[in-house]
Design a protein around this motif. Structure first.
Motif, PDB file in Angstrom:
ATOM      1  N   ASP A 130       0.820  -1.209   0.000  1.00  0.00           N
ATOM      2  CA  ASP A 130       0.000   0.000   0.000  1.00  0.00           C
ATOM      3  C   ASP A 130       0.859   1.266   0.000  1.00  0.00           C
ATOM      4  N   LEU A 131       2.159   1.144  -0.212  1.00  0.00           N
ATOM      5  CA  LEU A 131       3.012   2.324  -0.303  1.00  0.00           C
ATOM      6  C   LEU A 131       2.714   3.063  -1.614  1.00  0.00           C
ATOM      7  N   PRO A 132       2.693   4.406  -1.572  1.00  0.00           N
ATOM      8  CA  PRO A 132       2.425   5.163  -2.814  1.00  0.00           C
ATOM      9  C   PRO A 132       3.394   4.805  -3.934  1.00  0.00           C
ATOM     10  N   LEU A 133       4.621   4.411  -3.570  1.00  0.00           N
ATOM     11  CA  LEU A 133       5.609   4.064  -4.591  1.00  0.00           C
ATOM     12  C   LEU A 133       5.191   2.851  -5.415  1.00  0.00           C
ATOM     13  N   ALA A 134       4.320   2.005  -4.877  1.00  0.00           N
ATOM     14  CA  ALA A 134       3.880   0.822  -5.621  1.00  0.00           C
ATOM     15  C   ALA A 134       3.175   1.234  -6.912  1.00  0.00           C
ATOM     16  N   ALA A 135       2.378   2.311  -6.829  1.00  0.00           N
ATOM     17  CA  ALA A 135       1.671   2.780  -8.031  1.00  0.00           C
ATOM     18  C   ALA A 135       2.664   3.346  -9.040  1.00  0.00           C
TER      19      ALA A 135
END
Ligand SMILES: [Fe+2]
Ligand SMILES: [Fe+2]
Length: 275
Positions: A130-135
């Motif tokens: 769920d880290l923003p970096l995943a997107a």
């Protein structure tokens, strides 16, 4: 021009617990002889970089001493395990561990082109987090395939996508889990990678599935006893050489290095505790 990648993996390096450094140094000597175009560490660079910054620094310094071009991908022991892995003693990936990894090893995903190929490296633990970096990583995958053209795609990441088939439904710590696996497939769209390369299992194996060759690179450090882990392939340490040719053909082979012992983690209770 054939591009040669020497894949090392699961080196599990540490300053405080340097049990596997000798194997790394010996493999490094073989790599300096072989002079590949690139050395690629496919993760678990460190014994416990997820918790100890000293391991991250020591791991980076040992790779610098190779004097060869090196790229890195993180494993669960470098920045924490996937958030959707079943509960165990390992910490999950979070923003702090992720930033600490990057400070030592640079971006945890990247791509580059060589004649006939695009090579894409991904952070397996970030998939499904769920880290923003995943997107951002997903966007990078979509961009990497959007202008692939006639090139073939070689995908590198720490964890195998699956055992035998992309349709497997088990939630494990061994493979990319079903939901993030599907999201990755969605990002790839109509592109089928010619080659998917991973580490993590500490076994060498080559299989084919739906038009893709899957190669598991073994560890330079140790294997895991049969009572804790099934045999999928070869439980031997070494490194793997991948040849990517301009005409789109490719080959992978396990390289055994004389003097590099196949250590068993059961003989090193100080590493991760008794098993
Ligand atoms: Fe490992
Ligand atoms: Fe791992």
């Amino acid at each position: 021009m054939t591009f040669r990648i020497a894949q090392i993996s699961d080196t599990h390096l540490s300053d405080a617990k340097p049990f596997f450094v000798d194997n790394f140094v010996r493999v490094g000597e073989a790599l300096r002889e072989s002079k590949p175009d690139l050395v690629l560490n496919s993760g678990d660079i460190t014994l416990d970089g997820a918790s100890r910054e000293g391991d991250l620094a020591a791991g980076r310094a040992l790779h610098e001493s190779l004097g060869l071009p090196v790229l890195y991908l993180p494993g669960n022991h470098d920045l924490g395990d996937s958030q959707d892995a079943p509960g165990h003693h390992e910490s999950p990936i979070d923003a702090e561990r992720h930033a600490r990894y990057r400070a030592h090893f640079g971006s945890d995903w990247w791509s580059f082109d060589v004649p006939g190929w695009r090579v894409l490296g991904l952070d397996a633990q970030l998939l499904g987090s769920d880290l923003p970096l995943a997107a951002l990583q997903e966007t990078a995958v979509a961009e990497a395939v959007s202008d692939l053209g006639a090139r073939r795609l070689a995908l590198f990441l720490h964890k195998p996508l699956f055992d035998r088939s992309a349709d497997e439904g088990e939630i494990t710590g061994r493979f990319v889990n079903p939901a993030p696996r599907q999201r990755l497939r969605d990002c790839l769209g109509t592109v089928t990678p010619a080659l998917v390369v991973c580490g993590h299992v500490h076994q060498y194996r080559e299989t084919e599935s739906a038009g893709t060759r899957h190669v598991w690179g073994t560890s330079t450090a140790f294997v895991i006893p049969d009572r804790l882990q099934p045999r999928y392939g070869l439980k031997e340490v070494g490194y793997v050489e991948h040849e990517l040719r301009p005409d789109g053909t490719h080959d992978s082979r396990l390289v055994r290095v004389p003097g590099v012992a196949t250590l068993n983690i059961a003989d090193f209770p100080e590493a991760y505790g008794p098993i």
